[in-house]
Design an enzyme around this catalytic site. Structure first.
Site, PDB file in Angstrom:
ATOM      1  N   LYS A 196       0.840  -1.194   0.000  1.00 35.06           N
ATOM      2  CA  LYS A 196       0.000   0.000   0.000  1.00 35.06           C
ATOM      3  C   LYS A 196       0.883   1.255   0.000  1.00 35.06           C
ATOM      4  O   LYS A 196       0.688   2.163  -0.789  1.00 35.06           O
ATOM      5  CB  LYS A 196      -0.915  -0.038   1.231  1.00 35.06           C
ATOM      6  CG  LYS A 196      -1.836   1.119   1.341  1.00 35.06           C
ATOM      7  CD  LYS A 196      -2.779   0.968   2.521  1.00 35.06           C
ATOM      8  CE  LYS A 196      -3.426   2.321   2.805  1.00 35.06           C
ATOM      9  NZ  LYS A 196      -4.345   2.276   3.924  1.00 35.06           N
ATOM     10  N   GLY A 254      -4.813  -1.724   5.021  1.00 32.51           N
ATOM     11  CA  GLY A 254      -3.999  -2.865   4.573  1.00 32.51           C
ATOM     12  C   GLY A 254      -4.648  -4.211   4.848  1.00 32.51           C
ATOM     13  O   GLY A 254      -4.749  -5.070   3.968  1.00 32.51           O
ATOM     14  N   ARG A 255      -5.131  -4.404   6.065  1.00 28.19           N
ATOM     15  CA  ARG A 255      -5.695  -5.717   6.425  1.00 28.19           C
ATOM     16  C   ARG A 255      -7.102  -5.921   5.886  1.00 28.19           C
ATOM     17  O   ARG A 255      -7.727  -6.948   6.146  1.00 28.19           O
ATOM     18  CB  ARG A 255      -5.636  -5.914   7.943  1.00 28.19           C
ATOM     19  CG  ARG A 255      -6.248  -4.794   8.754  1.00 28.19           C
ATOM     20  CD  ARG A 255      -5.866  -4.884  10.219  1.00 28.19           C
ATOM     21  NE  ARG A 255      -6.331  -3.740  10.990  1.00 28.19           N
ATOM     22  CZ  ARG A 255      -5.667  -2.599  11.123  1.00 28.19           C
ATOM     23  NH1 ARG A 255      -4.505  -2.438  10.519  1.00 28.19           N
ATOM     24  NH2 ARG A 255      -6.156  -1.612  11.851  1.00 28.19           N
ATOM     25  N   LYS A 500       9.496  -0.723  14.070  1.00 29.04           N
ATOM     26  CA  LYS A 500      10.031  -0.396  12.729  1.00 29.04           C
ATOM     27  C   LYS A 500      11.130   0.655  12.853  1.00 29.04           C
ATOM     28  O   LYS A 500      12.198   0.539  12.263  1.00 29.04           O
ATOM     29  CB  LYS A 500       8.923   0.178  11.836  1.00 29.04           C
ATOM     30  CG  LYS A 500       7.949  -0.838  11.283  1.00 29.04           C
ATOM     31  CD  LYS A 500       7.034  -0.138  10.275  1.00 29.04           C
ATOM     32  CE  LYS A 500       5.787  -0.928   9.986  1.00 29.04           C
ATOM     33  NZ  LYS A 500       4.811  -0.205   9.175  1.00 29.04           N
TER      34      LYS A 500
HETATM   35  O1  F6P Z   1       2.366  -3.997   9.984  1.00 29.78           O
HETATM   36  C1  F6P Z   1       1.929  -2.732   9.660  1.00 29.78           C
HETATM   37  C2  F6P Z   1       1.391  -2.636   8.269  1.00 29.78           C
HETATM   38  O2  F6P Z   1       1.224  -1.293   7.995  1.00 29.78           O
HETATM   39  C3  F6P Z   1       0.078  -3.392   8.071  1.00 29.78           C
HETATM   40  O3  F6P Z   1      -1.014  -2.717   8.546  1.00 29.78           O
HETATM   41  C4  F6P Z   1       0.096  -3.563   6.594  1.00 29.78           C
HETATM   42  O4  F6P Z   1      -0.840  -4.497   6.183  1.00 29.78           O
HETATM   43  C5  F6P Z   1       1.524  -3.975   6.380  1.00 29.78           C
HETATM   44  O5  F6P Z   1       2.251  -3.188   7.300  1.00 29.78           O
HETATM   45  C6  F6P Z   1       2.055  -3.810   5.002  1.00 29.78           C
HETATM   46  O6  F6P Z   1       2.013  -2.479   4.580  1.00 29.78           O
HETATM   47  P1  F6P Z   1       2.186  -2.085   3.069  1.00 29.78           P
HETATM   48  O7  F6P Z   1       1.103  -2.700   2.286  1.00 29.78           O
HETATM   49  O8  F6P Z   1       2.153  -0.605   3.035  1.00 29.78           O
HETATM   50  O9  F6P Z   1       3.525  -2.610   2.609  1.00 29.78           O
END
Ligand code: F6P
Length: 533
Positions: A196, A254-255, A500
């Site tokens: 995302k 994302g989820r 992170k």
């Molecule tokens: O773990 C945090 C998070 O932001 C999740 O909510 C998300 O699904 C995942 O990291 C991956 O994020 P991205 O799709 O931005 O790489």
């Protein structure tokens, strides 16, 4: 709210009551189950009685679930800590208007879906090829919501897959990408970079490694790359041209994202028609959630059962046990959906929560779990509410002995959890085994099952694409209802940030480019060990 107190007292008062006793009343299963077409949720094997159910339903009403639900579907910015609308439901909507900031988002949703379909069709038909010919394999690189949804769904729909093989790489551990890519013919492999934000370090590191591996195998290393992201400008910088970028808006969490571009690998595996069926299933659950009275509303009821067990009875975990091998990744998927959404300690109004915000969710498919951790579920000292899922018909070897045994085991487990085995029965068993006296007593005690352990069972005719959509949307809305009742924002995830940031600052220390000064003693000790080797 007074009702919280009343429910807490009720939980205390019925603590010792046997669930099995509740069945002495006529027709309990009918009153403690609900259906959407042929999908049925049975929660009769819980210690919820008429009075509790009615209190729980009042709790949902008084907490404003209906108003919040309508606000979500209408595109209001209910994700207040990020100032965003929450509209994954728009991705599976076939018609209607959904306004965000004065703009109808639906034409964009339809356009993207059509672009995805055209691309998936081209890959599947061979119109889009790799530099070595027709695409044989797809590697989806993503993590969290950009991995778990598609990985879970591709496995769930394996019986419907007739496209290229799909592989999923998520972990930054080099073993993951190497093991996934090794053995593939890269000249016929499509790499999907799903992120995302297009900044997630795990995904970008894996994507760079994949690009380097591609460069050794083909002339144009990014010609077989696709990007799925809401940060379209960053995808261009990586080298992926706009025609192979499928974007989505910040109102898709994302989820909650497998319904749109993040689902491209699902679409390539099972075809656009089956993907549309997944969306249809989810949309049917959306309609049910929006229109069914709370007493018949599956997501509301599932949420209330969850709250009863965690917040009122105090059971700290919940096991999700699909008796459906193809749903093997569902527990992992739900771990993110439920715990990233509702693992919070501060309410929307800024106050500290005074109750837990949700259980630890875990599980494995049955019958495998039976031979691993069910011992604890049956005889361990803490109560683990169990959520069973089972189909009337299997996808493979449909109604064969395999499936009969699978279903029989599922029903046997929920029955055993509820009824247990008394000391009297255990003594009789030991007497039959020829024991007597002290030895009989000693052995009998180990064979007692306390029982009275709650479970729910979700039954459905068969795990079709449409049914998968319903199941996943059911869980999404369950999380939503729980979040509203708790007064939290289920759509942010600030709790993942600190780790992170620290990882970023530790990388140069590990690489020897920065001193470990200022770090805590334990971390320095571990760093010293790891750097020395
Ligand atoms: O773990 C945090 C998070 O932001 C999740 O909510 C998300 O699904 C995942 O990291 C991956 O994020 P991205 O799709 O931005 O790489």
């Amino acid at each position: 709210m007074e009702i919280w107190k009343t429910l807490g007292e009720k939980a205390e008062a019925v603590k010792q009551r046997r669930i099995a006793e509740l069945f002495e009343k006529d027709n309990r299963p009918a009153g403690f189950s609900a259906s959407l077409d042929e999908m049925m949720l049975d929660f009769s094997k819980t210690n919820i009685d008429d009075e509790t159910l009615s209190l729980l339903l009042s709790l949902a009403r008084e907490s404003g679930v209906a108003a919040r639900r309508d606000a979500m579907f209408a595109g209001e910015k209910i994700n207040e800590t990020e100032g965003r609308a929450v509209l994954h439901t728009a991705l599976r909507r076939r018609e209607g208007v959904v306004m965000v900031d004065g703009v109808d988002v639906m034409p964009g949703v339809h356009r993207t879906l059509e672009r995805m379909e055209a691309f998936a069709d081209a890959v599947r038909s061979g119109a889009f090829t790799g530099q070595g010919g027709r695409i044989t394999d797809v590697v989806n690189i993503g993590i969290g919501g950009s991995d778990l949804g598609p990985a879970m769904a591709v496995q769930a729909l394996a019986s419907y897959a007739d496209g290229p093989r799909c592989h999923f790489v998520s972990n930054v551990d080099g073993a993951h990408i190497m093991q996934a890519m090794r053995g593939l013919d890269l000249s016929t492999t499509l790499v999907i970079v799903a992120s995302k934000t297009f900044t997630t370090i795990e995904t970008m590191t894996n994507a760079e490694t994949a690009r380097a591996m591609m460069a050794e195998a083909v002339d144009d290393p990014v010609a077989q790359f696709v990007a799925l992201s809401s940060a379209v400008e960053k995808t261009g910088a990586f080298g992926i041209p706009a025609e192979r970028v499928f974007g989505f808006e910040d109102w898709v969490g994302g989820r909650y994202s497998m319904w749109g571009p993040i689902g491209l690998s699902i679409m390539i595996a099972v075809g656009p028609e089956n993907f549309r069926a997944v969306l249809r299933g989810a949309e049917a659950m959306d309609r049910h959630f929006c229109s069914a009275p709370f007493a018949e509303n599956l997501p509301v009821l599932l949420a209330l059962v969850g709250l009863w067990h965690n917040q009122f009875c105090g059971y700290p975990t919940r096991a999700v046990l699909p008796y459906d091998q193809q749903l093997a990744r569902l527990p992992a998927y739900l771990q993110q959906l439920e715990m990233e959404s509702n693992g919070k300690r501060v309410a929307m109004d800024g106050s500290d929560l005074t109750v837990p915000s949700g259980p630890v969710v875990w599980g494995e498919p049955g019958t495998n779990g039976q031979h691993a951790f069910y011992q604890l579920i049956h005889q361990g000292p803490s109560v683990v509410p169990c959520e069973f899922l089972v189909a009337a018909e299997g996808n493979e070897l449909g109604r064969s002995r395999h499936h009969l045994l699978l279903v029989a085991n599922c029903l046997a487990q929920s029955k055993a959890l509820m009824q247990g085995r008394s000391l009297t029965v255990a003594r009789e068993m030991m007497t039959r085994a020829g024991l007597s006296g002290e030895e009989l007593e000693r052995q009998a005690r180990h064979r007692v099952f306390p029982g009275n352990r709650p479970s729910t069972t979700l039954v459905y005719p068969k795990l079709t694409p449409e049914m998968l959509g319903r199941i996943v949307a059911l869980y999404e809305h369950r999380v939503f209802v729980e979040g509203v009742i708790l007064g939290i924002n289920s759509f942010d995830q600030w709790g993942v940030e600190l780790g992170k940031e620290l990882a970023k600052s530790l990388e140069p220390v590990l690489a020897g480019d920065k001193s470990d000064e200022g770090l805590d003693g334990s971390t320095r000790h571990l760093l010293a060990y790891l750097r020395a080797r």
